[in-house]
Scaffold this active site. Structure first.
Site, PDB file in Angstrom:
ATOM      1  N   GLU A 185     -16.837  10.520   4.138  1.00 53.59           N
ATOM      2  CA  GLU A 185     -16.417   9.166   4.503  1.00 53.59           C
ATOM      3  C   GLU A 185     -15.465   8.677   3.419  1.00 53.59           C
ATOM      4  O   GLU A 185     -15.754   8.792   2.226  1.00 53.59           O
ATOM      5  CB  GLU A 185     -17.606   8.224   4.665  1.00 53.59           C
ATOM      6  CG  GLU A 185     -18.425   7.973   3.418  1.00 53.59           C
ATOM      7  CD  GLU A 185     -19.377   6.784   3.552  1.00 53.59           C
ATOM      8  OE1 GLU A 185     -19.282   6.030   4.533  1.00 53.59           O
ATOM      9  OE2 GLU A 185     -20.207   6.621   2.649  1.00 53.59           O
TER      10      GLU A 185
ATOM     11  N   ASP B  99       0.873  -1.169   0.000  1.00 51.09           N
ATOM     12  CA  ASP B  99       0.000   0.000   0.000  1.00 51.09           C
ATOM     13  C   ASP B  99       0.910   1.218   0.000  1.00 51.09           C
ATOM     14  O   ASP B  99       2.058   1.163   0.464  1.00 51.09           O
ATOM     15  CB  ASP B  99      -0.910  -0.007   1.222  1.00 51.09           C
ATOM     16  CG  ASP B  99      -2.199   0.761   0.985  1.00 51.09           C
ATOM     17  OD1 ASP B  99      -2.235   1.597   0.066  1.00 51.09           O
ATOM     18  OD2 ASP B  99      -3.167   0.533   1.726  1.00 51.09           O
TER      19      ASP B  99
END
Length: 881
Positions: free
Chosen positions: A620, A273
């Site tokens: 979000e 990542d």
């Protein structure tokens, strides 16, 4: 080891693969010979590279090697629900909405279209030397198969929900659709992420160390990854930011070498990542190693191949990789293992050969965002919508004469696309969909509120001027050719703050802009300003910094306000930057009078009210700078509809007009009040570019709703364990003991279904497959789709959940039609995991439920149609994890 010795070893490797040693620059070099296998070509190419050249290829931005005719390549490409961040593309429903279709065939078709559009984007922009830029390549960093264990997680929208089986099956279909039928020549390379045990909180992800129980690890967190590796043959895996049992995931030999490669037979490449390798050594992260070189070495040895990072102090750059080899922390042979994986897939994808060659060479730039793709998108959006509540209002019996469309998401493109999205070329918002579906009705629109604050509207030209006396209208515009407002800009004037990045050429835009001048207020009181669109931005009014999100974006209602007096002028500066092709940016504001009164005024005159609310990816999402009531860093602290929306919704309902609530969100919203008070509630997720048309069609009754919840909708976050607790006890339908507002698998229809007696063996030996057949009838008055779900319960078996989904099928039935639905249950369908993490099929009773949802009910919510069956499992069989 000397360079000559390394060269001899590399040549020996090449010879062992059937290659003849060749001069470094020979035109007939084996790596240029398309008739040889990708493995042979990769080995020959790597044998010709210097250590420095090799090191540079292990980062996600892999530079060209001109002397070997190796093109540059950027491994970072996003395709969660369409080609993302590369301009206009077909934007399908967000991943959680795709899961709500419970349709693997449809998912495979969606992913196939996405892979076609990736090919179209690639050939459209591929360099003359074969180079591919970021977001224009063929290595697609999707799907996200983390388990949505807690609805507070802002990135749960990217997942396929809370259930391991549903996640695995939708994930397999998505990977197969992306990669295509021929893994020797994949259409694109898919990636399963984020491995492993990763699901927030976002603010803590760079230093969290997760210690899952052995039971939860094998029962919940690992199965989908195993399935995508062993069944779908996913090409790539992304390792997570967090640590697992004390070791950063990207440096975990147990996770990568042992479980992923040894136990599951994974042959592909592992990517960190972005920034995760830096987390291995950064003091404020894991601090697992002390230097970049040490971090690289431990990750490489564990099985990581590519470092995605941001360079500098947030990365591991090529010199550190060279240092790791020169100082003996890693060997060049270990580097070569990683490089072989990377170049082999580049050859298999055709990235090292002319774009028009290979089985996918006929795809052109014109194959992006086609009418056929948009038609599939509409069908997908229709299948994803979940009807949560209906007291008979829907479908509408007649076309209303007047419709009030209110709420912050009524005319919002953000609410269509969610995060990790492309740009829909012809987005259909809820408002646009209603107007198109009811062309003869009077459709009025006032937002009435923002997501979590006042409603915002575009700033009018008339408020801007270039001097404090407002003698000259407009604003000064300084347009820079870089991302840092540096150097001498191009200067012009404009009437307002708006810009369409990359237009009209649609080229990648790497620039920054400053607008400056004065603003003249028309009202006295607090005013808020924000810039819409992606990219960084900051705003200053009257000497006050109202917003500074130079490195990210945020919801319009999140900035500070400034008190202005009507008729007075105030200095204003807006700065923005953009590092992509995506969309437009424009200034919007809210004034003292921007409350719900105007929205309620149109409600009074309407026959029908449609309230489109919920969330967007501006509040979000991934590691965001959102700090407001109910929100924290991209995650949520409350599951309720934000207070400003709830106030407006209740005000509209109090006027006595029939009101439909359309929820648009990634994480579930606890709409307790609406469930009691309103006649109809629709869960629309982030429904994609055609979402507004799908929602309007559902309301009108053009099709019967058939989406099912891939998550549990809880009544409150108070029903859940703490967010940071990764234990599964008390979470998801499998281990939650409370009463849900709406259960996993739930969804209403405009017709009704019935189930006949199932046919199956009443006893089966552990380890054997079981065939189950049940007749399903559309007992209603109109055609519709039923999502048949099969759940297994193992009463009395230690470690077993309350029930577990083990099969599902979407079935289209005409009114009155009956079809036999058959499930072939695999060996592990009756398996459970004990405290030690060992999976087995235990002897004893097993209960099956086959129906349109779980066999649960509550006051106001009937149990779905279905049928039970009982059988006995004989014997015991241990299964590999």
């Amino acid at each position: 080891m000397s360079r000559n010795l390394r060269r001899l070893l590399a040549v020996s490797t090449a010879v062992s693969l059937g290659l003849a040693a060749a001069p470094a620059l020979a035109q007939d070099a084996a790596y240029k010979n398309a008739k040889l296998s990708p493995a042979q070509r990769a080995a020959d190419l790597i044998a010709r590279m210097t250590l420095e050249e090799k090191a540079a290829q292990l980062r996600h931005v892999a530079p060209a090697i001109p002397r070997l005719s190796v093109p540059a390549y950027n491994w970072w490409n996003e395709g969660l629900h369409g080609v993302a961040r590369a301009g206009e593309a077909t934007v399908f429903p967000q991943a959680v909405g795709l899961a709500a279709t419970f349709d693997t065939k449809l998912t495979r078709q969606v992913a196939d279209v996405i892979s076609t559009e990736f090919r179209a984007k690639y050939v459209d922009k591929v360099g003359a030397d074969g180079s591919a830029a970021q977001y224009r390549g063929l290595t697609v960093w999707s799907p996200n198969i983390n388990i949505f264990r807690d609805p507070r997680w802002g990135r749960g929208q990217e997942t396929y929900g809370e259930d391991p089986h549903l996640t695995a099956e939708i994930g397999v279909a998505f990977v197969e659709g992306l990669q295509g039928p021929d893994l020797a020549h994949p259409k694109v390379a898919a990636q399963a992420k984020h491995y492993a045990v990763h699901s927030g909180p976002e603010a803590d992800r760079h230093f969290d160390d997760i210690h899952p129980s052995r039971h939860d690890l094998e029962d919940t967190y690992m199965p989908a990854f195993k399935t995508l590796v062993t069944r779908a043959k996913v090409e790539s895996v992304m390792c997570a930011y967090n640590a697992v049992d004390g070791v950063p995931a990207c440096a975990s030999d147990a996770l990568l070498n042992q479980r992923l490669r040894r136990d599951w037979g994974f042959k592909g490449h592992v990517v960190t990542d972005c920034g995760a390798m830096a987390d291995i050594y950064l003091p404020k992260a894991h601090a697992y190693r002390k230097t970049p070189a040490e971090a690289f070495a431990v990750a490489l040895k564990a099985g990581t191949d590519v470092a995605c990072d941001f360079g500098g102090k947030l990365g591991v750059e090529a010199p550190a990789i060279v240092e790791a080899v020169r100082t003996g922390l890693a060997t060049e042979a270990e580097v070569d293992v990683a490089l072989n994986r990377l170049f082999e897939i580049r050859y298999r994808l055709g990235l090292m050969d002319p774009p028009a060659s290979g089985p996918w060479g006929k795809v052109t730039a014109a194959d992006n965002d086609t009418p056929a793709h948009r038609a599939l998108n509409l069908r997908t959006a229709q299948s994803s919508l979940v009807l949560l509540k209906n007291d008979g209002l829907l479908p509408l019996k007649a076309a209303p004469k007047s419709i009030a469309v209110i709420g912050p998401n009524a005319d919002s493109v953000d609410a269509l696309v969610g995060n990790y999205a492309g740009t829909p070329s012809k987005p259909i918002t809820v408002l646009a969909g209603i107007r198109a579906r009811y062309p003869d009705a009077k459709v009025t629109h006032v937002p009435g509120t923002g997501l979590i604050g006042p409603a915002s509207t575009p700033t009018p030209d008339a408020i801007f001027c270039q001097d404090s006396a407002c003698a000259t209208p407009g604003l000064k515009v300084e347009d820079f050719g870089n991302l840092d407002l540096a150097g001498a800009p191009q200067v012009r004037t404009d009437t307002n703050v708006k810009f369409r990045w990359g237009w009209p050429t649609r080229e990648m835009r790497k620039g920054s802009i400053r607008w400056s001048g004065f603003v003249k207020a028309g009202q006295t009181g607090p005013h808020g300003f924000t810039l819409t669109g992606d990219g960084g931005w900051r705003i200053k009014v009257d000497g006050q910094v109202l917003a500074d999100f130079w490195d990210g974006t945020i919801d319009p209602s999140m900035g500070k306000s400034v008190n202005l007096t009507a008729g007075k002028t105030y200095a204003i500066t807006i700065e923005a930057r953009q590092d992509s092709e995506r969309g437009t940016q424009g200034l919007i504001w809210n004034q003292p009078a921007d409350d719900g009164d105007a929205a309620l005024a149109i409600v009074k005159d309407a026959d029908l009210v449609i309230f489109a609310g919920g969330l967007t990816a501006r509040v979000e999402g991934e590691e965001m700078s959102v700090h407001a009531q109910g929100f924290a860093g991209g995650d949520r602290t409350s599951l309720d509809l934000p207070a400003p929306q709830q106030k407006l919704l209740e005000g509209a309902h109090a006027l006595g007009k029939p009101t439909i609530l359309v929820l648009m969100n990634g994480g579930a919203i606890s709409s307790n009040w609406a469930d009691k008070a309103l006649p109809a509630v629709i869960e629309a997720w982030y429904p994609g570019g055609e979402g507004g048309a799908a929602i309007a069609g559902l309301i009108a009754g053009d099709f019967s709703p058939s989406g099912r919840l891939p998550v549990t909708v809880y009544r409150s976050a108070d029903q859940l364990p703490p967010f940071k607790d990764y234990g599964m006890a008390g979470r998801t339908y499998r281990y939650f003991g409370g009463e849900a507002l709406y259960p996993f698998g739930y969804g209403l229809s405009y017709t009704r279904f019935s189930y006949g007696k199932p046919t199956l063996a009443r006893s089966v030996a552990a380890g054997q497959r079981l065939k189950v057949t049940a007749p399903v009838t559309n007992a209603g008055g109109r055609d519709g789709d039923e999502v048949v779900q099969l759940y297994v319960t193992r009463p009395g078996v230690a470690g077993a959940p309350a029930r577990a989904l083990k099969g599902f099928q979407r079935v289209s039935l005409k009114a009155g039609e009956t079809k036999a639905v058959t499930f072939e249950l695999e060996t592990d369908a009756f398996s459970t995991v004990n405290e030690a993490g060992q999976r087995s099929v235990e002897p004893g009773a097993a209960q099956l439920w086959i129906g349109g949802g779980q066999p649960v009910s509550r006051a106001g919510l009937e149990q779905p149609a279905g049928v039970r069956a009982d059988l006995q499992i004989t014997g015991r069989k241990a299964l590999a994890n």
